[in-house]
Every structure is written in C-alpha cells, then in structure tokens.
Design a protein around this motif. Sequence first.
Motif, mmCIF file in Angstrom:
data_model
loop_
_atom_site.group_PDB
_atom_site.id
_atom_site.type_symbol
_atom_site.label_atom_id
_atom_site.label_comp_id
_atom_site.label_asym_id
_atom_site.label_seq_id
_atom_site.Cartn_x
_atom_site.Cartn_y
_atom_site.Cartn_z
ATOM 1 N N ASN A 72 3.248 4.968 -38.667
ATOM 2 C CA ASN A 72 2.751 6.200 -38.044
ATOM 3 C C ASN A 72 2.383 5.977 -36.582
ATOM 4 O O ASN A 72 2.702 6.802 -35.717
ATOM 5 C CB ASN A 72 1.545 6.725 -38.817
ATOM 6 C CG ASN A 72 1.897 7.210 -40.209
ATOM 7 O OD1 ASN A 72 3.037 7.563 -40.489
ATOM 8 N ND2 ASN A 72 0.924 7.218 -41.102
ATOM 9 N N THR A 76 4.589 7.763 -33.652
ATOM 10 C CA THR A 76 3.953 8.762 -32.786
ATOM 11 C C THR A 76 3.853 8.260 -31.349
ATOM 12 O O THR A 76 4.057 9.022 -30.401
ATOM 13 C CB THR A 76 2.555 9.125 -33.305
ATOM 14 O OG1 THR A 76 1.755 7.938 -33.449
ATOM 15 C CG2 THR A 76 2.645 9.823 -34.657
ATOM 16 N N ASN A 136 -2.383 17.333 -40.241
ATOM 17 C CA ASN A 136 -1.872 16.313 -41.160
ATOM 18 C C ASN A 136 -0.365 16.124 -41.021
ATOM 19 O O ASN A 136 0.367 16.032 -42.012
ATOM 20 C CB ASN A 136 -2.218 16.644 -42.621
ATOM 21 C CG ASN A 136 -3.640 16.274 -42.982
ATOM 22 O OD1 ASN A 136 -4.147 15.248 -42.538
ATOM 23 N ND2 ASN A 136 -4.289 17.109 -43.769
ATOM 24 N N SER A 137 0.106 16.080 -39.797
ATOM 25 C CA SER A 137 1.521 15.830 -39.547
ATOM 26 C C SER A 137 1.673 15.091 -38.225
ATOM 27 O O SER A 137 0.756 15.069 -37.392
ATOM 28 C CB SER A 137 2.310 17.138 -39.506
ATOM 29 O OG SER A 137 1.961 17.905 -38.370
ATOM 30 N N TRP A 138 2.842 14.483 -38.028
ATOM 31 C CA TRP A 138 3.104 13.818 -36.749
ATOM 32 C C TRP A 138 3.051 14.805 -35.598
ATOM 33 O O TRP A 138 2.580 14.470 -34.514
ATOM 34 C CB TRP A 138 4.483 13.151 -36.803
ATOM 35 C CG TRP A 138 4.479 11.818 -37.468
ATOM 36 C CD1 TRP A 138 3.553 11.339 -38.365
ATOM 37 C CD2 TRP A 138 5.425 10.765 -37.288
ATOM 38 N NE1 TRP A 138 3.872 10.080 -38.762
ATOM 39 C CE2 TRP A 138 5.029 9.689 -38.122
ATOM 40 C CE3 TRP A 138 6.584 10.640 -36.531
ATOM 41 C CZ2 TRP A 138 5.745 8.502 -38.197
ATOM 42 C CZ3 TRP A 138 7.307 9.448 -36.611
ATOM 43 C CH2 TRP A 138 6.886 8.389 -37.429
ATOM 44 N N ILE A 215 -6.024 14.437 -38.590
ATOM 45 C CA ILE A 215 -5.440 13.832 -39.780
ATOM 46 C C ILE A 215 -6.535 13.538 -40.803
ATOM 47 O O ILE A 215 -7.502 12.846 -40.495
ATOM 48 C CB ILE A 215 -4.694 12.526 -39.430
ATOM 49 C CG1 ILE A 215 -3.544 12.804 -38.474
ATOM 50 C CG2 ILE A 215 -4.181 11.852 -40.689
ATOM 51 C CD1 ILE A 215 -2.454 13.682 -39.049
ATOM 52 N N SER A 217 -5.309 13.117 -44.284
ATOM 53 C CA SER A 217 -4.555 12.430 -45.326
ATOM 54 C C SER A 217 -4.370 10.970 -44.944
ATOM 55 O O SER A 217 -3.893 10.660 -43.849
ATOM 56 C CB SER A 217 -3.188 13.097 -45.523
ATOM 57 O OG SER A 217 -2.362 12.319 -46.359
ATOM 58 N N GLU A 219 -2.236 8.889 -45.901
ATOM 59 C CA GLU A 219 -0.824 8.548 -45.719
ATOM 60 C C GLU A 219 -0.342 8.853 -44.297
ATOM 61 O O GLU A 219 0.614 8.237 -43.825
ATOM 62 C CB GLU A 219 0.031 9.320 -46.722
ATOM 63 C CG GLU A 219 -0.170 8.910 -48.169
ATOM 64 C CD GLU A 219 0.352 7.501 -48.434
ATOM 65 O OE1 GLU A 219 1.362 7.131 -47.803
ATOM 66 O OE2 GLU A 219 -0.254 6.788 -49.255
ATOM 67 N N GLN A 220 -0.980 9.795 -43.615
ATOM 68 C CA GLN A 220 -0.538 10.213 -42.283
ATOM 69 C C GLN A 220 -1.351 9.586 -41.159
ATOM 70 O O GLN A 220 -1.094 9.855 -39.991
ATOM 71 C CB GLN A 220 -0.618 11.744 -42.172
ATOM 72 C CG GLN A 220 0.268 12.493 -43.145
ATOM 73 C CD GLN A 220 1.739 12.244 -42.882
ATOM 74 O OE1 GLN A 220 2.159 12.051 -41.746
ATOM 75 N NE2 GLN A 220 2.538 12.243 -43.940
#
Length: 275
Positions: A72, A76, A136-138, A215, A217, A219-220
């Motif tokens: 990540n 990013t 919660n995303s790139w 963020i 999450s 995982e992110q």
Amino acid sequence: MNGKHKLINRLFAAFTIVVGAIWTFPLYWAFVTSIRTEQRVIEGAGIIPDEFNLGSYAHAIFNTNLLRWYVNSIGTAICITAIVLLFGMMCAYALSQIRFPGRKLLFGIILMSYMVPAQALVVSQFILSNDLGIVNSWAGIILPQLIVPVVIVVYKQFFDAVPKEMREAAVLDGGGEFTLLFKVFLPLNWGITTALAIVTFIMAWNSFLWPFLVITSEEQMTITVGITQVNDAFGVTYARLMAVALLGAAPVAIGYLIFQRKVTEAIMISSGVKG
C-alpha cells in the motif's frame, strides 16, 4: 592563525559528533528494544544490548499485515510521485512559456498556497472524500496529497532559465507544446526531476495524518498507519512495535543512503537555493 583555525575545526567536529550521537540515539534505542524479549523490555533493561532475539521481527513479518502495508505504501507513494511530477511540470511549463490571461494571478495563488497548512484542509478533505465514496481506498489516500506547490515553483524556476532560442528552434521545426515540454525542456532538467521525485516519494511514504484519518480498514493501511495496529490483548508490545517501526523506516533510510546527494540537492532547490 593556523592553530586557531585547527582548534575551531576540532570544536566544530566535536559538536557535530555530539549532535549526531543525540540524533541517532533514539534509533539505537529502538533497535536495542526490538532485539529483546518483551519481558526484558518490561523489566527496564539498560541501553547496552544484553540479548539478541529476532522474535519481534519474525512476528512483524509473519503475524501482521506488514507486507500488505508495504504494498500500500509503495503503490500510493509511486502514484502520488508520478502524478505530482507530471501535473507539476505541465503547470510550470504553462506558467513559464505560455502567455494567457490571468497567468500571474494563478502563479500568485500557487505561491500563497504555501501559507495554508495542510492540517487546515483536513476536515473539508475528509468530508469531500466521504461524499465521493473514496474512504478506505487508495484514491482516498492519493487524491488529497496531489497538491504540492513547491514542485510547480521549482520547475517554473528552471524552465524560465531555458534559452528562448531553443524554444524558437523547436517551434520552427513544427513542435507543439507537449513536444517542447517532453523533448526539449524536460531533458534539460532530468536532474531536477530526479531530485523532486525522490523527495516527493519520501514525503508520500512518511505521510501519517491523512492516511490515518481516511483509512480504517487494516487491509488498506500504509506502513506508517499500520504500525499503530501492532498490539495484543495485553496492551502495547514495545519490542514488536519497535521492530515494525524500524522495518517501516528501512526502505526510506536505505533509499536516502543511496540517493543522499540527490536528496540534499532537492532540499536545497525546494528551499530556493539554485546551483
């Protein structure tokens, strides 16, 4: 006189060593803590390493999402660096070489943006990101970090220094604006591009506040935010926390050692020192 100069040089050298030791001590302490067991850390062991236990590093690699956080952060940071440089050089080229109404006003606004701290925009950026559905995303991490005015200012400074004769010759050969930018102006400033790319990547990698807010999450998460998740049911595990922190800082530290000269050059350039 020579003796006096030697004395001053020695004093400066001693001062530099002391400052360097003070600066590196937290890193040394983090490393010593990371190679101890949690029991030894809790007991309050001293600053001298008395054991060499890699259990915290093994736990960080195999029992956390460290590798995912690496992906990540790298993904990013690369996206932010590429987009910032691309749009920064295009904007700088337009401000430097194209005459259009409001050009000076636009450049003034870019300069004034230095006066606005990034923290002042956090609330509005988060509300906008939530409305756009990119939390919660790139995309949520990347988009708000694309505003880097210093890249535009630095590129414009060097584009202004390109001789007009080179632009005129390219125009006579039928070159358009994109041809001029990517085949004339950019090749003349590859050193600046490399330096800005390194510094922008490091800034994106080290970013904490915005990724921490946008963020939730695991995982992110990026590596800087993921470090905060290293705990267990019994509270903070200091050895594991230090191990993850050192592993998270390792890529940037290694990159800095490799590209130290370019990083220093970029810092000087972004500070307004051209040479």
